[in-house]
Design a protein around this motif. Structure first.
Motif, PDB file in Angstrom:
ATOM      1  N   ILE A   1      21.308   3.882 -47.426  1.00 56.18           N
ATOM      2  CA  ILE A   1      21.415   3.054 -48.628  1.00 56.18           C
ATOM      3  C   ILE A   1      20.967   1.627 -48.327  1.00 56.18           C
ATOM      4  O   ILE A   1      20.204   1.019 -49.086  1.00 56.18           O
ATOM      5  CB  ILE A   1      22.861   3.072 -49.161  1.00 56.18           C
ATOM      6  N   ALA A   2      21.431   1.093 -47.197  1.00 55.11           N
ATOM      7  CA  ALA A   2      21.083  -0.279 -46.833  1.00 55.11           C
ATOM      8  C   ALA A   2      19.589  -0.435 -46.588  1.00 55.11           C
ATOM      9  O   ALA A   2      18.983  -1.436 -47.004  1.00 55.11           O
ATOM     10  CB  ALA A   2      21.867  -0.698 -45.585  1.00 55.11           C
TER      11      ALA A   2
ATOM     12  N   TRP B   1      26.153  -8.892 -53.140  1.00 59.07           N
ATOM     13  CA  TRP B   1      27.528  -8.368 -53.165  1.00 59.07           C
ATOM     14  C   TRP B   1      27.569  -6.957 -52.587  1.00 59.07           C
ATOM     15  O   TRP B   1      28.498  -6.608 -51.854  1.00 59.07           O
ATOM     16  CB  TRP B   1      28.061  -8.365 -54.597  1.00 59.07           C
ATOM     17  N   THR B   2      26.559  -6.166 -52.927  1.00 61.60           N
ATOM     18  CA  THR B   2      26.486  -4.810 -52.377  1.00 61.60           C
ATOM     19  C   THR B   2      26.386  -4.855 -50.859  1.00 61.60           C
ATOM     20  O   THR B   2      26.981  -4.039 -50.152  1.00 61.60           O
ATOM     21  CB  THR B   2      25.276  -4.059 -52.953  1.00 61.60           C
ATOM     22  N   GLY B   3      25.625  -5.821 -50.351  1.00 57.11           N
ATOM     23  CA  GLY B   3      25.496  -5.974 -48.904  1.00 57.11           C
ATOM     24  C   GLY B   3      26.828  -6.264 -48.239  1.00 57.11           C
ATOM     25  O   GLY B   3      27.143  -5.716 -47.174  1.00 57.11           O
ATOM     26  N   TRP B   4      27.641  -7.131 -48.866  1.00 58.41           N
ATOM     27  CA  TRP B   4      28.967  -7.424 -48.299  1.00 58.41           C
ATOM     28  C   TRP B   4      29.834  -6.174 -48.272  1.00 58.41           C
ATOM     29  O   TRP B   4      30.570  -5.935 -47.311  1.00 58.41           O
ATOM     30  CB  TRP B   4      29.666  -8.514 -49.118  1.00 58.41           C
TER      31      TRP B   4
ATOM     32  N   ILE C   1      21.419  -7.879 -46.019  1.00 54.91           N
ATOM     33  CA  ILE C   1      21.316  -7.829 -47.484  1.00 54.91           C
ATOM     34  C   ILE C   1      22.154  -8.934 -48.108  1.00 54.91           C
ATOM     35  O   ILE C   1      21.704  -9.656 -49.006  1.00 54.91           O
ATOM     36  CB  ILE C   1      21.779  -6.462 -48.008  1.00 54.91           C
ATOM     37  N   ALA C   2      23.389  -9.088 -47.623  1.00 53.99           N
ATOM     38  CA  ALA C   2      24.321 -10.058 -48.214  1.00 53.99           C
ATOM     39  C   ALA C   2      23.831 -11.490 -48.045  1.00 53.99           C
ATOM     40  O   ALA C   2      23.934 -12.311 -48.966  1.00 53.99           O
ATOM     41  CB  ALA C   2      25.702  -9.892 -47.583  1.00 53.99           C
TER      42      ALA C   2
ATOM     43  N   ALA D   1      24.265   4.808 -58.906  1.00 49.39           N
ATOM     44  CA  ALA D   1      25.402   4.298 -58.149  1.00 49.39           C
ATOM     45  C   ALA D   1      26.600   5.229 -58.259  1.00 49.39           C
ATOM     46  O   ALA D   1      27.268   5.533 -57.268  1.00 49.39           O
ATOM     47  CB  ALA D   1      25.779   2.893 -58.646  1.00 49.39           C
ATOM     48  N   ALA D   2      26.887   5.697 -59.467  1.00 51.83           N
ATOM     49  CA  ALA D   2      28.020   6.595 -59.665  1.00 51.83           C
ATOM     50  C   ALA D   2      27.801   7.921 -58.942  1.00 51.83           C
ATOM     51  O   ALA D   2      28.719   8.471 -58.323  1.00 51.83           O
ATOM     52  CB  ALA D   2      28.232   6.842 -61.156  1.00 51.83           C
ATOM     53  N   GLY D   3      26.578   8.418 -59.010  1.00 58.79           N
ATOM     54  CA  GLY D   3      26.283   9.690 -58.350  1.00 58.79           C
ATOM     55  C   GLY D   3      26.484   9.619 -56.856  1.00 58.79           C
ATOM     56  O   GLY D   3      27.133  10.486 -56.259  1.00 58.79           O
TER      57      GLY D   3
END
Length: 200
Positions: free
Chosen positions: A54-55, A185-188, A110-111, A14-16
């Motif tokens: 990503i999605a 949450w990532t989806g939102w 996703i959300a 995620a950071a990368g």
């Protein structure tokens, strides 16, 4: 794999990928793309491509099983078709608008954890992949089509693989319901980014 190791891997990925777009701003996202290096950096500097990839990885991870390879193959295969259409001078209408809309729609899927049937998922992902490939192709010079497309395809595959590894690690690190909330949450966030992209 222990929960601690899986969580660390998730955070590292995620950071990368959070840092890569900032580094890639040295490239003009609307400038013509040339050569292998130009194609390789394009998914990182083109935010609609980056967050759609990503999605797609997160959608595949949410479904699991055969979707881990069927969903990306549908997206990447359709991208190739769209790219070839652009190379033979068949641009799709509203390609830029559709690619941005795909980020919002993928994020919402996703959300809301709306797992469509496998066939509907493949059709939806493939449709948007067609527009993503076409939008990329119209920026490429004919002479650089092969090397640029190769660079773009390799980068897209690496992004997808990293996202799936991180998402699957998250699902294994925590109870599925809890990790599902994290992915939600990532989806939102992805959907919100897609909305912002309409105005930048």
């Amino acid at each position: 794999m222990s929960r601690a190791v899986a969580l660390v891997l998730s955070l590292v990925f995620a950071a990368g990928f959070a840092a890569v777009p900032a580094l890639a701003q040295v490239a003009d996202p609307v400038a013509p793309v040339e050569g292998f290096s130009g194609g390789f950096i394009r998914p990182f500097s083109g935010f609609s491509h980056l967050f759609a990839l990503i999605a797609v990885g997160l959608i595949a991870a949410q479904i699991g099983g055969r979707a881990l390879w069927e969903v990306p193959l549908a997206f990447l295969g359709a991208m190739l078709v769209g790219y070839v259409l652009a190379m033979v001078r068949i641009p799709l209408p509203f390609a830029a608008l559709v690619t941005t809309a795909s980020v919002v729609i993928f994020g919402l899927l996703i959300a809301l954890r709306r797992n469509l049937s496998a066939n509907y998922t493949l059709i939806l992902v493939g449709l948007f992949g067609l527009f993503h490939g076409n939008a990329q192709g119209v920026l490429v010079r004919q002479a650089d089509a092969l090397s640029t497309g190769l660079g773009f395809g390799i980068a897209a595959t690496l992004i997808y693989a990293a996202v799936v590894i991180a998402a699957v690690a998250l699902l294994k690190a925590f109870a599925r319901e809890r990790s599902g909330r994290y992915l939600g949450w990532t989806g939102w966030v992805i959907a919100a980014i897609g909305l912002v992209l309409f105005f930048v």
